[in-house]
Design a protein around this motif. Structure first.
Motif, PDB file in Angstrom:
ATOM      1  N   HIS A  59       0.915  -1.138  -0.034  1.00  0.00           N
ATOM      2  CA  HIS A  59      -0.122  -0.008  -0.133  1.00  0.00           C
ATOM      3  C   HIS A  59       0.881   1.207   0.015  1.00  0.00           C
ATOM      4  CE1 HIS A  59      -3.954  -1.937   0.952  1.00  0.00           C
ATOM      5  NE2 HIS A  59      -3.376  -2.686   1.724  1.00  0.00           N
ATOM      6  N   ARG A  60       0.332   2.401  -0.605  1.00  0.00           N
ATOM      7  CA  ARG A  60       0.973   3.708  -0.342  1.00  0.00           C
ATOM      8  C   ARG A  60       0.099   4.666  -0.543  1.00  0.00           C
ATOM      9  NH1 ARG A  60       5.530   4.496  -3.822  1.00  0.00           N
ATOM     10  NH2 ARG A  60       5.269   6.800  -3.033  1.00  0.00           N
ATOM     11  N   MET A  93      -2.624   1.765  10.251  1.00  0.00           N
ATOM     12  CA  MET A  93      -1.363   1.928   9.446  1.00  0.00           C
ATOM     13  C   MET A  93      -1.296   3.011   8.510  1.00  0.00           C
ATOM     14  SD  MET A  93       0.408  -1.503   7.268  1.00  0.00           S
ATOM     15  CE  MET A  93      -1.009  -1.119   5.753  1.00  0.00           C
ATOM     16  N   SER A  94      -0.469   3.921   8.481  1.00  0.00           N
ATOM     17  CA  SER A  94      -0.044   4.913   7.492  1.00  0.00           C
ATOM     18  C   SER A  94       0.771   4.419   6.477  1.00  0.00           C
ATOM     19  CB  SER A  94       0.377   6.424   8.272  1.00  0.00           C
ATOM     20  OG  SER A  94      -0.298   7.154   9.289  1.00  0.00           O
ATOM     21  N   ALA A  95       0.364   4.263   5.405  1.00  0.00           N
ATOM     22  CA  ALA A  95       1.081   3.447   4.196  1.00  0.00           C
ATOM     23  C   ALA A  95       2.162   4.631   3.747  1.00  0.00           C
ATOM     24  CB  ALA A  95       0.226   3.115   3.015  1.00  0.00           C
ATOM     25  N   GLY A  96       1.781   5.721   3.553  1.00  0.00           N
ATOM     26  CA  GLY A  96       2.880   6.911   3.196  1.00  0.00           C
ATOM     27  C   GLY A  96       3.661   6.420   1.799  1.00  0.00           C
ATOM     28  N   ARG A 123      -1.467  14.512   2.654  1.00  0.00           N
ATOM     29  CA  ARG A 123      -0.426  14.745   1.291  1.00  0.00           C
ATOM     30  C   ARG A 123       0.181  13.513   1.074  1.00  0.00           C
ATOM     31  NH1 ARG A 123       1.963  16.878   5.979  1.00  0.00           N
ATOM     32  NH2 ARG A 123       4.203  16.177   6.331  1.00  0.00           N
ATOM     33  N   ARG A 124       0.729  13.250   0.098  1.00  0.00           N
ATOM     34  CA  ARG A 124       1.416  12.147  -0.393  1.00  0.00           C
ATOM     35  C   ARG A 124       2.947  12.235   0.203  1.00  0.00           C
ATOM     36  NH1 ARG A 124      -0.826   9.742  -4.977  1.00  0.00           N
ATOM     37  NH2 ARG A 124       0.878   9.043  -5.639  1.00  0.00           N
TER      38      ARG A 124
END
Length: 232
Positions: A59-60, A93-96, A123-124
């Motif tokens: 994931h992201r 879970m922050s995929a970032g 933000r990405r």
């Protein structure tokens, strides 16, 4: 403005080991009228057979929360985190910039029933991260308990998006109100049981979207559990 999203109108996928209902478009289910609500992108209600689950996948740029209703969900990820999520727990879970993880039923004899929730980040390219908190039954009894927020206030998990998420369990006659500031919106999802939200009787899997409303009012009609998303 109030808009209902009824459980029976959701997308549905049956994979044998996985029974999944999609509030918004997801995977092979596509409905241009239900692509999300504000920055809320996914609510999947999943039931996973004993000993089965989702193998390692990436994931992201997404804030991903798991909210377990029954059983245990085993989580492992590329950040080195390993845990079992149980009823009362809220995991984010922050995929970032990118993370891989797996999710399996922690039991070889009992199913697991949980909600997986995705929100678009502020933000990405954020740094990946993981948090988990437990909120007992007393925390949510007849009230809306903050469980996730941008600033982690009141010991909630921190999410990198303009959303505050509340959980509540309501018996018959119990009632709580959540004021909505000007320009805010709300999505109320019934996790189980039945409740009345702003005069609308809702059952498990139903949802109500609120825009230009001053207050979210949740009333217990028998026994019900809800998630309230306060969204920009």
């Amino acid at each position: 403005m109030l808009t209902q999203r009824l459980a029976d109108s959701r997308g549905h996928a049956e994979h044998g080991w996985l029974d999944s209902h999609h509030t918004f478009s997801f995977a092979d289910y596509y409905d241009p009228a239900h692509m999300g609500f504000r920055n809320l992108r996914v609510i999947n209600e999943d039931r996973v057979e004993p000993g089965r689950g989702f193998g390692t996948h990436p994931h992201r740029d997404m804030e991903i929360l798991s909210y377990v209703l029954e059983g245990g969900l085993e989580h492992r990820d590329s950040m080195g985190t390993g845990s079992v999520i149980r009823p009362g727990d809220v995991q984010v879970m922050s995929a970032g910039t990118g993370v891989s993880h797996s999710e399996f039923n922690a039991s070889h004899t009992e199913p697991v029933h949980f909600l997986q929730i995705w929100l678009l980040p502020e933000r990405r390219g954020l740094k990946p991260g993981y948090q988990q908190r437990s909120f007992g039954a007393a925390d949510k009894d007849g009230r809306l308990r903050l469980v996730a927020s941008p600033d982690g206030r009141d010991d909630s998990v921190t999410i990198h998006t303009d959303a505050s998420i509340y959980a509540g369990v309501f018996a018959a006659g119990q009632r709580a109100e959540h004021p909505l500031a000007s320009g805010r919106h709300a999505w109320v999802h019934v996790a189980r049981g039945t409740v009345r939200v702003n005069g609308h009787d809702l059952k498990a899997g139903d949802a109500l979207a609120l825009s230009n409303e001053p207050t979210v009012t949740v009333e217990g009609t028998s026994s019900g559990e809800v998630l309230v998303f306060d969204l920009g």
